[in-house]
Scaffold this motif. Structure first.
Motif, short mmCIF file in Angstrom:
data_model
loop_
_atom_site.label_atom_id
_atom_site.label_comp_id
_atom_site.label_asym_id
_atom_site.label_seq_id
_atom_site.Cartn_x
_atom_site.Cartn_y
_atom_site.Cartn_z
N ASN A 3 0.83 -1.19 0.00
CA ASN A 3 0.00 0.00 0.00
C ASN A 3 0.87 1.24 0.00
N VAL A 4 0.53 2.21 -0.82
CA VAL A 4 1.28 3.46 -0.89
C VAL A 4 0.43 4.55 -0.26
N THR A 5 0.74 4.91 0.98
CA THR A 5 0.02 5.95 1.70
C THR A 5 0.90 6.48 2.82
N ASP A 6 0.78 7.76 3.11
CA ASP A 6 1.51 8.34 4.23
C ASP A 6 0.58 8.63 5.40
N ARG A 7 -0.64 8.10 5.33
CA ARG A 7 -1.64 8.34 6.38
C ARG A 7 -1.58 7.24 7.41
N THR A 8 -1.43 7.62 8.67
CA THR A 8 -1.42 6.66 9.76
C THR A 8 -2.83 6.32 10.22
N PRO A 11 -6.14 5.18 6.68
CA PRO A 11 -5.32 5.29 5.46
C PRO A 11 -6.09 5.11 4.16
N PHE A 12 -7.28 4.52 4.22
CA PHE A 12 -8.04 4.28 2.99
C PHE A 12 -9.27 5.18 2.88
N GLY A 13 -9.35 6.17 3.76
CA GLY A 13 -10.42 7.16 3.64
C GLY A 13 -11.81 6.63 3.88
N ALA A 35 -0.06 0.62 7.21
CA ALA A 35 -0.98 0.07 6.21
C ALA A 35 -0.41 -1.15 5.50
N ASN A 36 0.86 -1.44 5.72
CA ASN A 36 1.49 -2.63 5.14
C ASN A 36 1.85 -3.66 6.20
N GLU A 120 -11.41 -2.66 4.91
CA GLU A 120 -10.12 -2.26 5.47
C GLU A 120 -9.24 -3.48 5.75
#
Length: 212
Positions: A3-8, A11-13, A35-36, A120
Motif C-alpha cells: 500500500n502506498v500511503t503516508d496516512r497513519t 489510510p483508505f479514507g 498500512a502494510n 479495510e
C-alpha cells in the motif's frame, strides 16, 4: 502488493454512514497504524477498547493500555500512548463509530459497519489477525475462517487466548478481554506472538489457505 500511503489514521479514507456520538468525542475511531502491516489487532468498539476522544484505537482504557503494553513489548509500538508510532502493526475495530456513552452498538449497527471493516481488513491484507475480546473473536472466526463450528455456541476465550487458528488466508490468534486477564495471560499472548515473529510467518497465508 504494497500500500502506498503516508496516512497513519484511516489510510483508505473510510466514511462510515452515521454519527451517534456524544459531544467532545470523535464520530469514529478509524483504523490506525502501518498500512502494510503483517499483524492486525482487532478490537470491538471505542466504548470498550478506547479512543473516543483521542481518535486512536486501544487508547484511554484499561483494555487499550494492556494491548499497547503487549504491542510495545513485541516492538510494534513506540512513542506517546495517545498517538503511538506503529511498525508492522495495524489497529482497528469491528465497529469503528462511537455511540452515546453507556450503551453498546446494536446488532443492526454492527451489521451496518461490517462492510467498512471488511474492506479495510482486505486492504491491509495482514498475515496474522489478533482479535481482542469475544465479540471480535467470534466475528473473525465466523467470517475469515472455516473453524468457528469447532468452538461451540459460546466461545471459551480462556482456552482460545494466545492459541493460533488457521483461517482462509490468515492465522488468527485470539486475545481474551484484557480486563479479565489473570496471572500468566499477558505472558501467554506475548509468548505466542513472539513465537510467530520468530518463525517464517510470511508463509502463513499460503498454509492457512490450504488448512482453513
Amino acid at each position: 502488493m504494497k500500500n502506498v500511503t503516508d496516512r497513519t489514521s484511516n489510510p483508505f479514507g473510510m466514511r462510515p454512514p452515521f454519527e451517534r456520538n456524544d459531544p467532545g468525542t470523535h464520530p469514529a475511531v478509524f483504523g490506525y497504524g502501518d498500512a502494510n502491516a503483517d499483524f492486525q489487532f482487532i478490537g470491538d468498539h471505542p466504548g470498550v477498547h478506547g479512543g473516543a476522544t483521542t481518535g486512536v484505537p486501544f487508547t484511554e482504557t484499561e483494555s487499550g493500555a494492556a494491548i499497547q503494553d503487549v504491542a510495545r513489548t513485541l516492538g510494534f509500538a513506540h512513542g506517546p500512548t495517545d498517538e503511538p508510532l506503529l511498525e508492522n502493526c495495524f489497529w482497528n475495530y469491528i465497529h469503528m463509530c462511537t455511540v452515546e456513552a453507556g450503551r453498546s452498538p446494536t446488532d443492526a449497527e454492527y451489521a451496518e459497519l461490517e462492510r467498512y471493516f471488511d474492506a479495510e481488513l482486505r486492504a491491509i491484507n495482514a498475515h496474522i489477525l489478533v482479535p481482542v475480546g469475544e465479540r471480535a473473536t467470534d466475528h473473525i472466526l465466523r467470517e475469515y475462517t472455516t473453524q468457528r463450528h469447532r468452538f461451540g455456541e459460546s466461545l471459551d476465550m480462556d482456552d482460545l487466548h494466545g492459541r493460533d487458528v488457521r483461517g482462509r488466508g490468515f492465522m488468527v490468534v485470539p486475545i481474551r478481554e484484557p480486563t479479565e486477564w489473570s496471572d500468566g495471560d499477558r505472558e501467554r499472548v506475548v509468548s505466542a506472538l513472539e513465537a510467530i515473529l520468530n518463525s517464517d510467518y510470511r508463509q502463513t497465508k499460503g498454509v492457512a489457505t490450504l488448512v482453513g
